[in-house]
Design a protein around this motif. Sequence first.
Motif, short mmCIF file in Angstrom:
data_model
loop_
_atom_site.label_atom_id
_atom_site.label_comp_id
_atom_site.label_asym_id
_atom_site.label_seq_id
_atom_site.Cartn_x
_atom_site.Cartn_y
_atom_site.Cartn_z
N PRO A 167 0.85 -1.20 0.00
CA PRO A 167 0.00 0.00 0.00
C PRO A 167 0.88 1.24 0.00
CG PRO A 167 -0.70 -1.58 1.69
CD PRO A 167 0.62 -2.06 1.18
N ALA A 168 0.59 2.17 -0.90
CA ALA A 168 1.33 3.43 -0.94
C ALA A 168 0.51 4.56 -0.32
CB ALA A 168 1.68 3.79 -2.38
N SER A 169 -0.80 4.40 -0.35
CA SER A 169 -1.73 5.33 0.29
C SER A 169 -3.07 4.62 0.36
CB SER A 169 -1.83 6.63 -0.52
OG SER A 169 -2.48 6.40 -1.75
N LYS A 170 -4.10 5.34 0.73
CA LYS A 170 -5.41 4.72 0.85
C LYS A 170 -5.91 4.17 -0.47
CE LYS A 170 -10.08 5.62 2.59
NZ LYS A 170 -10.98 6.62 3.21
N SER A 171 -5.54 4.83 -1.57
CA SER A 171 -6.08 4.41 -2.87
C SER A 171 -5.01 4.12 -3.91
CB SER A 171 -7.01 5.51 -3.41
OG SER A 171 -6.30 6.74 -3.54
N ARG A 172 -3.77 3.91 -3.48
CA ARG A 172 -2.69 3.64 -4.44
C ARG A 172 -1.83 2.49 -3.93
NH1 ARG A 172 0.46 9.05 -5.62
NH2 ARG A 172 1.00 8.00 -7.57
N MET A 173 -1.23 1.76 -4.89
CA MET A 173 -0.39 0.62 -4.54
C MET A 173 0.99 0.79 -5.17
SD MET A 173 -2.18 -1.42 -2.64
CE MET A 173 -1.10 -2.85 -2.69
N LYS A 174 2.01 0.38 -4.42
CA LYS A 174 3.36 0.31 -4.99
C LYS A 174 3.56 -1.08 -5.55
CE LYS A 174 8.30 0.71 -4.03
NZ LYS A 174 8.55 1.49 -5.25
#
Length: 252
Positions: free
Chosen positions: A211-218
């Motif tokens: 998880p990179a943020s609530k709505s983004r993925m690394k």
Amino acid sequence: MRVLIIDPDPQAVKYLEKLLTEIAPEKEISGRCKDIKTATQWLQKNPLPNLIFSAIELPDGLSFEVINNLQKKIPVIFTCASDKYAIDAFRANGIYYLLKPFKNEELTAALNRYETFFSSTTKRQATVNGKSSYQERFLVTIGRQMKLVPADEVAYFFTENKIVYLVTFQQAKYNTGFTLERLEQQLNPTLFFRINRQFIINISSIVKLFPASKSRMKVVLQPETIYDTITSFGRTESFFNWMLGVSDHSAG
């Protein structure tokens, strides 16, 4: 389909027109130019052609000057008596390099390449024998040589200084000459997905996710890259659906 011929040799132009009449009679010769000056003037005064046949060595310079100044990229089949400009030709949006005097079968191969990737009848969902048709290999350059790279050997495509490269699973890196937008139309969407403005990845290149943020993925890729591989806002849901094989390509 409109074709422009740029060549100072009237005999070469006559021979090319003869072969085009035999091979592709539906193609209309819209213009014939002998040098940079006349070609530039013709392109300013007439509707742009769908395809250009151009000799490289012209009386007032190299035809790359004409091609590189076009506001809209038009596929070009370059013709030349030697192969010394081959690399420059592909950098100038060349789709084929015909050595003079060229043969019927070589011209046919060049036209087939145009029809495959640039014809207005070629769509992303084009079908052949009922199956979707996508680009299966890429022609890349290594020094003065060229080679074919199968699409399934490509780990990802990415932009760097406005150039789009492909990286293979064997960690080889090549300039594609494409844009990511065009690649999105030509690649098989079950294998490739555009995760952000810089990367289109092969599903087999994914090593792990964070998880990179609530709505983004690394997305951790193999081979490794120093660039940002985080999914863009609006693409994460479609990205997960793509990985799971769900038919959703409404990426934002």
